[in-house]
Write a protein that holds these residues in place. Structure first.
Motif, PDB file in Angstrom:
ATOM      1  N   VAL A   1      37.689  41.226  57.854  1.00  0.00           N
ATOM      2  CA  VAL A   1      37.420  39.905  58.431  1.00  0.00           C
ATOM      3  C   VAL A   1      36.144  39.916  59.260  1.00  0.00           C
ATOM      4  O   VAL A   1      35.772  38.895  59.845  1.00  0.00           O
ATOM      5  N   SER A   2      35.471  41.049  59.295  1.00  0.00           N
ATOM      6  CA  SER A   2      34.216  41.174  60.036  1.00  0.00           C
ATOM      7  C   SER A   2      33.283  42.094  59.261  1.00  0.00           C
ATOM      8  O   SER A   2      33.659  43.214  58.915  1.00  0.00           O
ATOM      9  N   ARG A   3      32.094  41.589  58.960  1.00  0.00           N
ATOM     10  CA  ARG A   3      31.077  42.425  58.330  1.00  0.00           C
ATOM     11  C   ARG A   3      29.732  42.058  58.946  1.00  0.00           C
ATOM     12  O   ARG A   3      29.257  40.926  58.784  1.00  0.00           O
ATOM     13  N   GLY A   4      29.150  43.001  59.647  1.00  0.00           N
ATOM     14  CA  GLY A   4      27.913  42.696  60.357  1.00  0.00           C
ATOM     15  C   GLY A   4      28.166  41.595  61.367  1.00  0.00           C
ATOM     16  O   GLY A   4      29.052  41.701  62.216  1.00  0.00           O
ATOM     17  N   ARG A   5      27.412  40.516  61.268  1.00  0.00           N
ATOM     18  CA  ARG A   5      27.568  39.387  62.175  1.00  0.00           C
ATOM     19  C   ARG A   5      28.261  38.208  61.501  1.00  0.00           C
ATOM     20  O   ARG A   5      28.099  37.058  61.922  1.00  0.00           O
ATOM     21  N   VAL A   6      29.031  38.503  60.473  1.00  0.00           N
ATOM     22  CA  VAL A   6      29.811  37.491  59.770  1.00  0.00           C
ATOM     23  C   VAL A   6      31.296  37.739  60.025  1.00  0.00           C
ATOM     24  O   VAL A   6      31.783  38.875  59.881  1.00  0.00           O
ATOM     25  N   LEU A   7      32.025  36.677  60.387  1.00  0.00           N
ATOM     26  CA  LEU A   7      33.454  36.753  60.676  1.00  0.00           C
ATOM     27  C   LEU A   7      34.193  35.730  59.823  1.00  0.00           C
ATOM     28  O   LEU A   7      33.620  34.701  59.443  1.00  0.00           O
ATOM     29  N   LEU A   8      35.462  36.003  59.553  1.00  0.00           N
ATOM     30  CA  LEU A   8      36.275  35.103  58.741  1.00  0.00           C
ATOM     31  C   LEU A   8      37.545  34.701  59.486  1.00  0.00           C
ATOM     32  O   LEU A   8      38.174  35.538  60.148  1.00  0.00           O
ATOM     33  N   CYS A   9      37.907  33.434  59.349  1.00  0.00           N
ATOM     34  CA  CYS A   9      39.154  32.918  59.928  1.00  0.00           C
ATOM     35  C   CYS A   9      39.890  32.079  58.893  1.00  0.00           C
ATOM     36  O   CYS A   9      39.289  31.485  58.003  1.00  0.00           O
ATOM     37  N   GLY A  10      41.204  31.996  59.045  1.00  0.00           N
ATOM     38  CA  GLY A  10      41.998  31.095  58.216  1.00  0.00           C
ATOM     39  C   GLY A  10      42.040  31.505  56.755  1.00  0.00           C
ATOM     40  O   GLY A  10      42.029  32.693  56.419  1.00  0.00           O
ATOM     41  N   ASP A  11      42.074  30.494  55.874  1.00  0.00           N
ATOM     42  CA  ASP A  11      42.215  30.754  54.437  1.00  0.00           C
ATOM     43  C   ASP A  11      41.036  31.540  53.867  1.00  0.00           C
ATOM     44  O   ASP A  11      41.159  32.124  52.792  1.00  0.00           O
ATOM     45  N   ALA A  12      39.920  31.541  54.534  1.00  0.00           N
ATOM     46  CA  ALA A  12      38.798  32.377  54.086  1.00  0.00           C
ATOM     47  C   ALA A  12      39.148  33.850  54.178  1.00  0.00           C
ATOM     48  O   ALA A  12      38.606  34.678  53.451  1.00  0.00           O
ATOM     49  N   ALA A  13      40.083  34.176  55.075  1.00  0.00           N
ATOM     50  CA  ALA A  13      40.462  35.578  55.302  1.00  0.00           C
ATOM     51  C   ALA A  13      41.777  35.942  54.654  1.00  0.00           C
ATOM     52  O   ALA A  13      42.033  37.118  54.383  1.00  0.00           O
TER      53      ALA A  13
END
Length: 397
Positions: A285-297
């Motif tokens: 859910v975290s790669r570099g400076r990109v984060l994911l929340c909700g259905d994206a994750a």
């Protein structure tokens, strides 16, 4: 405040997606004093009911946004969940003893939840740029360069220190970040319908009916504009369906799988849809400076109404660690958030997958074993309380 320099818009956080998860995050970040730009590819909210339940833990974390009083006044409190085979109750799960001030599940259609969040976001001065689509992502020395495009305004570049994908199952953020989304599709087709109907079971209960032809869930929905209390959500498995079902198809499902002799009579179809389910989880859910929340994750069955609830909790638990990372450059809390929410997502996917496979058992032997097992569980109050606590997500910190 956000600033513009050399045709590049600079901000602390770019939030992609403006459903309930994205708006909750935007509100929470503003309360932390974090500069935020939010974009969404849709010209307006989708205005359909979709996710319809808010659990106790989610209400607890939403208190920080000041939206709970409006949600409670707009929703319907449900205290009981019963699993049935026609008129026989196999399992009763009650929420009235939950270890929370919210001893119920709140039925509140997603479009209403979104309207409430949007009103609070507007009052806080938060803007959503619509329709604006994320086109490219590229990491820079001190953040991420994101190209976003609008049919009317053309494209622009946003320089954000962090990008958060709240853009759903088909997340562009996740794809551009190169994060794998691992899992499988379910074979069953599901249909959903919001209806007005006569229904013989009290409106404090959500009912799940098993039958040889499949399952059907009937849940009461809150009323609007002072209308009589006859609005319900129906979800069912079907052999196949390419189109949104009409009243005859939904009525036939109720007649076949609901209580004998009084399955309910549909008077009006408000909205319907046919869909396939999947269970998938982002590799991280975290790669570099990109984060994911909700259905994206995490994507999973709607069994137990876990999806939107998990996503909102992703977002609201992210705001403080993200603010700390922006102000102090300290990533430890953010790394702990990523590890914890990834573990929560895995747990939710496992639980909803197990619930779905049990509920959709196809063989006569499998159905018989399932019903016997549920009947045995119903004899142990402590087991029922544990199930209620997990459904309400009160075991999640």
């Amino acid at each position: 405040m956000d600033s513009v320099s050399d045709s590049v818009v600079k901000t602390g956080v770019l939030v992609v997606g403006a459903g309930p998860v994205g708006m909750a995050l935007h509100l929470a970040l503003r309360r932390q004093g974090v500069a935020c730009i939010q974009v969404d590819k849709h010209a307006a909210g989708l205005n359909t009911s979709r996710a319809a339940v808010i659990h106790a833990r989610t209400l607890e974390v939403l208190e920080s946004l000041g939206v709970v009083p409006e949600l409670l006044s707009s929703g319907l409190q449900v205290t009981d969940f019963r699993v049935r085979e026609t008129d026989r109750v196999l399992l009763h799960i009650g929420f009235s003893e939950l270890p929370s001030v919210y001893r119920y599940a709140l039925m509140c259609p997603q479009d209403q939840t979104e309207r409430i969040l949007r009103r609070h976001l507007d009052a806080a001065g938060g803007l959503i740029d619509r329709p604006e689509t994320l086109l490219t992502l590229a990491e820079s020395a001190d953040g991420v360069l994101a190209r976003v495009g609008s049919p009317d305004r053309g494209s622009r570049t946003v320089h954000a220190q962090w990008v958060v994908g709240c853009d759903g199952v088909h997340s562009t953020v996740r794809e551009l970040a190169g994060i794998a989304f691992k899992g499988e599709d379910y074979t069953e087709t599901f249909v959903l319908a919001d209806v007005r109907m006569d229904w013989p079971i009290a409106r404090c209960e959500v009912s799940l009916f098993f039958s040889a032809r499949g399952l059907v869930v009937v849940a009461p929905l809150p009323e609007e504009d002072g209308r009589s209390p006859d609005r319900y959500r129906i979800v069912a498995t079907v052999a196949q369906s390419g189109d949104a079902p009409g009243i005859p198809e939904v009525q036939a499902i109720l007649d076949e799988r609901g209580p004998r002799g009084a399955a309910g009579r549909i008077r009006e179809l408000l909205w319907s849809s046919a869909f396939h389910l999947q269970h998938r989880i982002a590799e991280q859910v975290s790669r570099g400076r990109v984060l994911l929340c909700g259905d994206a994750a995490h994507a999973h069955s709607p069994a137990g109404g876990q999806g939107m609830n998990t996503g909102i909790q992703d977002a609201l638990s992210l705001a403080a660690p993200l603010a700390q990372a922006l102000r102090e450059g300290d990533l430890r809390a953010l790394e702990a958030w990523a590890a914890r929410r990834h573990a929560v997502a895995r747990e939710v996917v496992r639980m909803t997958d197990a619930m779905t496979r049990v509920a959709t058992a196809a063989s006569p032997l499998g159905r018989s074993l399932r019903n016997t097992m549920l009947g045995l569980l119903g004899r142990f109050p402590l087991v029922q309380e544990k199930i209620a606590t997990r459904l309400a997500q009160l075991h999640v910190n």
